[in-house]
Scaffold this active site. Structure first.
Site, PDB file in Angstrom:
ATOM      1  N   ARG A  60      -3.915  -2.324  -9.801  1.00  0.00           N
ATOM      2  CA  ARG A  60      -4.576  -3.492 -10.932  1.00  0.00           C
ATOM      3  C   ARG A  60      -3.987  -2.413 -12.556  1.00  0.00           C
ATOM      4  NH1 ARG A  60      -8.559  -2.930  -7.584  1.00  0.00           N
ATOM      5  NH2 ARG A  60      -9.504  -0.911  -8.202  1.00  0.00           N
ATOM      6  N   HIS A  91       0.619  -1.161   0.161  1.00  0.00           N
ATOM      7  CA  HIS A  91      -0.399  -0.298   0.227  1.00  0.00           C
ATOM      8  C   HIS A  91       0.997   1.260  -0.351  1.00  0.00           C
ATOM      9  CE1 HIS A  91      -4.405  -0.552  -0.019  1.00  0.00           C
ATOM     10  NE2 HIS A  91      -4.227   0.524   1.277  1.00  0.00           N
ATOM     11  N   GLY A 101      -5.174   5.994  -4.038  1.00  0.00           N
ATOM     12  CA  GLY A 101      -4.493   5.319  -5.306  1.00  0.00           C
ATOM     13  C   GLY A 101      -4.305   4.265  -5.436  1.00  0.00           C
TER      14      GLY A 101
END
Length: 418
Positions: free
Chosen positions: A255, A244, A249
């Site tokens: 992804r 993280h 975002g």
């Protein structure tokens, strides 16, 4: 810390895919009042908590269960087949292939954003692409499209700088987030229901000083060529989400990295497969799989990626067919008008699949027309029933291909029903 094999043995599951479980380090949190949290909740918000330590995975050795290996092989073959079909259905030299790739990219970007509840209609997104939207969500999703595009451009150089650039593009259009764009975080972040305390959070990310080293380890893992691509993508994604590395975002950047990895390894090279759309169909299973990964079992997240890839190949094929059918109908309508082969409407048509809402400026900037030619082409497309003017204004007018917009909205609605 347990080894990967010890972690799997402790679960008693024979079909696990062992990876090192995350470590923990304890610290103390002093909550600061935000004016929206009760005194009782504030009292409970301060105290000791544990944050994650991500294990190194650059040299990870995997023992993939036979059943999972079969699923991975099937899913990878489906993605590769879809990639070939998307190209062959339109022809490698078709001017529509580029726009078709773009619309699949936008569909994938929208799906990725929907996982984080940034729902936007096809028309809103298309309006944002020509800077005619007043929707804040549409602008954020449009930035996600740009981040996906950046990810694919940087696919051959997946390093820390590339990840930062993807994030910079993503957050540039997000209100109150520009100061964090393209920068690793310098503060603690967590995934949970409390905005004032990490205590009780579902996931507390590592201390920010650990982020650069963890990212470099992840980059080394992504650079390997000795792993099945979908396994590598799933584990890399889970590791990224565990690190993280950003204030905001992380999910959308993570992804985007997946698609860059699929491109860099040569699994999907002609277009974009809507893998995030597949993950969207069961977000609970997706988040549970991330938690299982952190406990030392990568099988659930790999299974989610295999399932999402099969969904992406199947639904992506239907989407390609539906969009191509809209273009075929538009061509037929123009032929009935007996337009000359060099008429401007023919030049605009391929661009509509990627940009189903257009204005004169778009045709000037992206189709290479002057103002007079753009207006003439739009008049031809309106006369043929291909486009409809939506504003009724004399200035700042936009034209829409209703069929393509409907196809995209139907696809998105199908995801939400799932």
């Amino acid at each position: 810390m347990h080894t990967a094999d010890e972690n799997a043995a402790s679960t008693g599951i024979d079909d696990a895919l062992p990876v090192p479980a995350t470590g923990r380090e304890e610290d103390y949190w002093v909550a600061e009042a935000d004016g929206m949290t009760s005194r009782r909740q504030m009292a409970a918000a301060s105290g000791s908590y544990e944050r994650t330590i991500t294990p190194a995975i650059a040299d990870l050795r995997l023992s993939i269960p036979a059943d999972l290996a079969t699923d991975i092989e099937e899913a990878a073959a489906a993605l590769a087949s879809f990639d070939r079909y998307a190209a062959s259905a339109l022809g490698p030299d078709s001017p529509t292939l580029g726009p078709m790739s773009t619309i699949l990219l936008r569909t994938e970007s929208t799906s990725s954003s929907q996982i984080e509840n940034l729902t936007v209609s096809a028309r809103q997104l298309a309006m944002a692409q020509i800077e005619e939207s007043t929707s804040g969500n549409a602008r954020v999703v449009a930035a996600n499209v740009s981040a996906m595009e950046a990810a694919l451009r940087l696919a051959d150089h997946l390093d820390a700088a590339a990840i930062l650039e993807m994030h910079r593009v993503l957050l540039t259009a997000q209100r109150d987030a520009q100061q964090h764009a393209g920068r690793f975080r310098d503060q603690l972040v967590w995934v949970g229901t409390s905005a004032v305390s990490p205590r009780g959070a579902a996931h507390v990310a590592p201390h920010h000083e650990r982020v650069p080293g963890a990212i470099e380890d992840l980059v080394a893992f992504m650079g390997r060529d000795d792993l099945p691509v979908l396994v590598q993508a799933a584990i890399a994604h889970a590791q990224f989400e565990t690190i993280h590395p950003f204030v905001d975002g992380n999910g959308r950047t993570g992804r985007a990295i997946v698609h860059a990895l699929l491109r860099s390894k040569g699994l999907v090279v002609s277009t974009t497969a809507p893998v995030s759309a597949g993950l969207l169909t069961d977000t609970r299973a997706y988040t549970d799989a991330l938690q299982a990964y952190r406990r030392g079992d990568a099988a659930p997240i790999v299974e989610q990626f295999a399932r999402a890839s099969l969904f992406a190949a199947s639904s992506g094929t239907r989407l390609v067919d539906d969009l191509a059918a809209q273009l075929d109908d538009a061509r037929a309508a123009l032929k009935q008008m007996r337009l000359r082969s060099n008429a401007g409407a023919w030049k605009v048509l391929p661009a509509l699949v990627a940009q189903p809402v257009v204005n004169v400026r778009f045709l000037q900037d992206h189709v290479g027309m002057n103002q007079v030619g753009a207006h003439r082409a739009l008049d031809q497309l309106v006369s043929a029933g291909v486009l409809v003017e939506r504003t009724g204004l004399r200035r700042n007018r936009v034209w829409q291909h209703a069929g393509i917009v409907a196809v995209l909205d139907t696809y998105a609605e199908g995801l939400r029903r799932e």
